[in-house]
Design an enzyme around this catalytic site. Structure first.
Site, PDB file in Angstrom:
ATOM      1  N   ARG A 155      45.601  45.937  37.113  1.00  0.00           N
ATOM      2  CA  ARG A 155      44.257  45.393  36.956  1.00  0.00           C
ATOM      3  C   ARG A 155      43.829  45.381  35.911  1.00  0.00           C
ATOM      4  O   ARG A 155      43.148  44.320  35.348  1.00  0.00           O
ATOM      5  CB  ARG A 155      43.763  46.805  37.304  1.00  0.00           C
ATOM      6  CG  ARG A 155      41.636  46.602  36.965  1.00  0.00           C
ATOM      7  CD  ARG A 155      40.904  47.897  37.611  1.00  0.00           C
ATOM      8  NE  ARG A 155      41.643  49.189  36.904  1.00  0.00           N
ATOM      9  CZ  ARG A 155      41.918  49.691  35.972  1.00  0.00           C
ATOM     10  NH1 ARG A 155      41.335  49.560  35.002  1.00  0.00           N
ATOM     11  NH2 ARG A 155      43.045  51.159  35.892  1.00  0.00           N
ATOM     12  N   TYR A 209      21.957  30.821  44.362  1.00  0.00           N
ATOM     13  CA  TYR A 209      22.100  31.518  45.905  1.00  0.00           C
ATOM     14  C   TYR A 209      21.404  32.933  45.747  1.00  0.00           C
ATOM     15  O   TYR A 209      21.288  33.997  45.491  1.00  0.00           O
ATOM     16  CB  TYR A 209      23.905  31.760  45.534  1.00  0.00           C
ATOM     17  CG  TYR A 209      24.533  32.818  46.555  1.00  0.00           C
ATOM     18  CD1 TYR A 209      24.049  32.167  47.648  1.00  0.00           C
ATOM     19  CD2 TYR A 209      25.601  33.603  46.408  1.00  0.00           C
ATOM     20  CE1 TYR A 209      24.938  32.901  49.261  1.00  0.00           C
ATOM     21  CE2 TYR A 209      25.888  34.572  47.067  1.00  0.00           C
ATOM     22  CZ  TYR A 209      26.134  34.077  48.456  1.00  0.00           C
ATOM     23  OH  TYR A 209      26.147  34.877  49.567  1.00  0.00           O
ATOM     24  N   ASP A 225      26.263  29.329  36.521  1.00  0.00           N
ATOM     25  CA  ASP A 225      27.047  27.877  37.812  1.00  0.00           C
ATOM     26  C   ASP A 225      27.077  27.834  38.366  1.00  0.00           C
ATOM     27  O   ASP A 225      26.227  26.531  38.708  1.00  0.00           O
ATOM     28  CB  ASP A 225      26.632  29.837  38.761  1.00  0.00           C
ATOM     29  CG  ASP A 225      27.005  29.374  39.848  1.00  0.00           C
ATOM     30  OD1 ASP A 225      27.787  28.801  40.848  1.00  0.00           O
ATOM     31  OD2 ASP A 225      27.046  30.937  40.778  1.00  0.00           O
ATOM     32  N   LYS A 252      34.798  28.184  46.839  1.00  0.00           N
ATOM     33  CA  LYS A 252      34.502  27.396  47.654  1.00  0.00           C
ATOM     34  C   LYS A 252      34.963  26.087  46.982  1.00  0.00           C
ATOM     35  O   LYS A 252      36.427  25.454  47.285  1.00  0.00           O
ATOM     36  CB  LYS A 252      33.145  26.928  46.461  1.00  0.00           C
ATOM     37  CG  LYS A 252      31.949  28.319  46.986  1.00  0.00           C
ATOM     38  CD  LYS A 252      32.152  28.310  47.615  1.00  0.00           C
ATOM     39  CE  LYS A 252      30.950  29.402  48.290  1.00  0.00           C
ATOM     40  NZ  LYS A 252      30.956  30.774  48.164  1.00  0.00           N
TER      41      LYS A 252
END
Length: 379
Positions: A46, A98, A170, A195
């Site tokens: 992690r 978004y 973004d 994406k």
């Protein structure tokens, strides 16, 4: 190195132990520590994993940052970055973002004491007017999702510095191939790497990059503490996808330009949203700060025409969430990606029921145009 070369040789491009030119998938949860209380390079997956580290260093190189961080999704990356702020802090946020980002802000972060004001970030006066004494950051997309508006990153970053704000961008739609916000003055860049960076509809991932070492330490702490990290399998897939970003983006952009030229002549289209549309302010800003116009285009049908009929009539273009993959994808924001935004807010921001968002893929352009043509004929 030039950008296309950095895509292939940036970050960690080979395994130092074996010379493998594809960094291996380190599918393990923990690492043997030989000294109690020492400072091992790797301790728990992690906190850090060599495969994830390779893609994190690569995105940092591509964005011109000093530290990159890979997350389990774009929303997880945004959540970690928003966790930099505390109860009582205020953000100025782009009004065309978004739907999942708006949902995170409006239904999750506000419950933790954050407040925000949504404005059109192309309007510098409106942005400055929205800044309050407790404002800590400016958060925006450019180009925006789904209206593909383009904001002036140099001007916004300067405004942020004037008011001691972090500027968070973004960069999903543009990708670092076309736009590098850190070079234009931003402090943090985030991506939905599912994406264009992944590019193959085979992974979900998020990325964050900063060019400030102290800010990087804070984001790294939050990445480890919250724990929504990208696993090694998807880290490997993501790095593989990024290596072909340049050739893919050139093909996406060529097809999108052709689709734009087709839509301009289509009488059933009322409005086209595309950064490469000459004569618009978005075009002017895009020409100044971007290296290309990307592979996204949105358009509104004439009033009364059915977006549902159009998208369901397509045979080649897939009706699906997401974008930026090899195959062309189409969606209706009012129902799909932005359905979580209250209708009155959505309409006020220009997202009409007739709006359609198209992610133009890499199919032969003649086939794409033919598919669009027969769907228009069905209206």
């Amino acid at each position: 190195m030039k950008f296309d070369t950095t895509l292939i040789h940036g970050g960690v491009s080979e395994d130092k132990d074996t010379g493998a030119v594809s960094v291996p998938i380190y599918q393990n949860s923990t690492f043997h520590q030989h000294v109690l209380g020492g400072e091992p390079k790797w301790e728990y997956a992690r906190t850090g994993n060599p495969t994830r580290n390779a893609v994190e260093k690569l995105i940092a190189d591509l964005e011109g940052g000093v530290a990159g961080f890979a997350f389990a999704s774009g929303s997880a990356a945004i959540h970690a970055v928003l966790s930099l702020f505390s109860q009582g802090d205020h953000l100025v946020v782009g009004n065309d973002v978004y739907g999942g980002t708006f949902r995170l802000l409006n239904q999750v972060m506000v419950r933790q004491g954050l407040t925000f004001t949504a404005v059109d970030t192309r309007d510098l006066a409106a942005v400055e007017a929205a800044i309050q004494d407790n404002t800590k950051a400016l958060y925006l997309e450019t180009p925006t999702n789904p209206l593909l508006h383009v904001s002036d990153l140099k001007a916004l970053s300067s405004l942020g510095k004037k008011h001691d704000l972090l500027t968070i961008v973004d960069n999903t739609f543009a990708t670092p191939y076309n736009q590098r916000p850190l070079e234009l003055g931003a402090d943090i860049v985030v991506h939905s790497a599912s994406k264009y960076l992944g590019g193959h509809s085979d992974l979900v991932a998020g990325l964050a990059v900063t060019n400030d070492a102290k800010l990087g330490e804070r984001i790294g702490f939050l990445q480890n503490a919250i724990g929504a990290i990208l696993g090694p399998q998807d880290s490997w897939l993501l790095q593989r996808g990024i290596k072909t970003l340049g050739v893919r983006m050139r093909a996406h952009e060529a097809n999108t330009k052709a689709v734009f030229q087709y839509l301009e002549k289509q009488p059933k289209v009322a409005t086209i949203y595309y950064p490469g549309k000459p004569g618009t302010e978005d075009y002017k800003t895009a020409k100044a700060q971007m290296d290309g116009f990307g592979g996204m285009i949105s358009f509104e049908l004439q009033a009364g025409l059915s977006a549902k009929t159009f998208v369901e009539s397509l045979k080649l273009v897939a009706l699906a969430e997401s974008l930026g993959s090899l195959e062309s994808l189409i969606e209706v924001p009012a129902v799909m990606t932005h359905g979580s935004i209250p209708r009155e807010i959505r309409l006020a921001n220009g997202i009409q029921d007739e709006l359609i968002r198209l992610s133009v893929g890499l199919e032969d352009i003649a086939d794409l145009i033919a598919d669009l043509d027969q769907a228009f004929a069905a209206l």
